[in-house]
Scaffold this motif. Structure first.
Motif, PDB file in Angstrom:
ATOM      1  N   LEU A   1       0.840  -1.192   0.000  1.00 61.26           N
ATOM      2  CA  LEU A   1       0.000   0.000   0.000  1.00 61.26           C
ATOM      3  C   LEU A   1       0.877   1.246   0.000  1.00 61.26           C
TER       4      LEU A   1
ATOM      5  N   ALA B   1       0.659   5.484   1.207  1.00 59.24           N
ATOM      6  CA  ALA B   1      -0.099   6.470   1.980  1.00 59.24           C
ATOM      7  C   ALA B   1       0.620   7.806   1.891  1.00 59.24           C
TER       8      ALA B   1
ATOM      9  N   VAL C   1      -3.264   0.298   7.726  1.00 59.62           N
ATOM     10  CA  VAL C   1      -4.267   1.357   7.813  1.00 59.62           C
ATOM     11  C   VAL C   1      -4.242   2.005   9.198  1.00 59.62           C
TER      12      VAL C   1
ATOM     13  N   PRO D   1      -4.829   6.878   2.947  1.00 62.86           N
ATOM     14  CA  PRO D   1      -4.499   5.839   1.967  1.00 62.86           C
ATOM     15  C   PRO D   1      -4.601   6.430   0.559  1.00 62.86           C
TER      16      PRO D   1
ATOM     17  N   ASN E   1      -2.602   1.330  -3.907  1.00 60.29           N
ATOM     18  CA  ASN E   1      -1.754   0.163  -3.699  1.00 60.29           C
ATOM     19  C   ASN E   1      -0.727   0.059  -4.811  1.00 60.29           C
TER      20      ASN E   1
END
Length: 143
Positions: free
Chosen positions: A29, A31, A69, A79, A82
């Motif tokens: 992921l 962020a 998360v 977020p 990905n």
């Protein structure tokens, strides 16, 4: 065109992790923050486990995803999307990538390892319009 930035250090982390996971796809992921000019700024990269252990698709480990998360929230990050690798194919969404892309706000980063020593990272926006998946390349800047 949407613009997203990533540091060279984070790009190198993704690349090294993707190489370490071969022959399987690697995943994770990203962020960061949304800037006032609409630019998304990646501030943190998460290197997560592909529970499918295959070179054709990926599923992110749900426990690791939840932990990531939680970490994003604790750090005040949002977020952004990905990333995953394509061990043997170009840096563009496969039909399966398109089918599984269900977050219209997400950026989908794809790292091609087709030429191991020349990794190619691209960013995409995928959304459903009139029942069809539309793919738009985003401008990716490596800082």
């Amino acid at each position: 065109m949407m613009k997203i930035t990533i540091t060279k250090e984070d790009f190198d982390r993704i690349y090294a992790y993707a190489l370490s996971q071969l022959p399987d796809e690697a995943c994770g992921l990203v962020a960061g923050t949304d800037q006032e000019d609409g630019t998304k700024e990646i501030r943190k990269v998460y290197l997560l486990t592909n529970t499918d252990h295959t070179n054709e698709h990926f599923s992110i480990d749900p426990r690791e995803q939840l932990q990531a998360v939680r970490d994003m929230r604790a750090e005040g990050l949002i977020p952004l999307g990905n990333w995953h690798s394509h061990p043997e194919t170009p840096s563009r969404p496969s039909e399966e990538d398109k089918r599984l892309a269900n977050d219209r706000n997400a950026t989908y980063l794809i790292l091609s390892l087709q030429e191991r020593d020349k990794p190619v990272l691209n960013a995409f926006h995928i959304e459903t319009v009139s029942g069809e998946k539309q793919v738009r390349k985003e401008e990716l800047v490596i800082l």
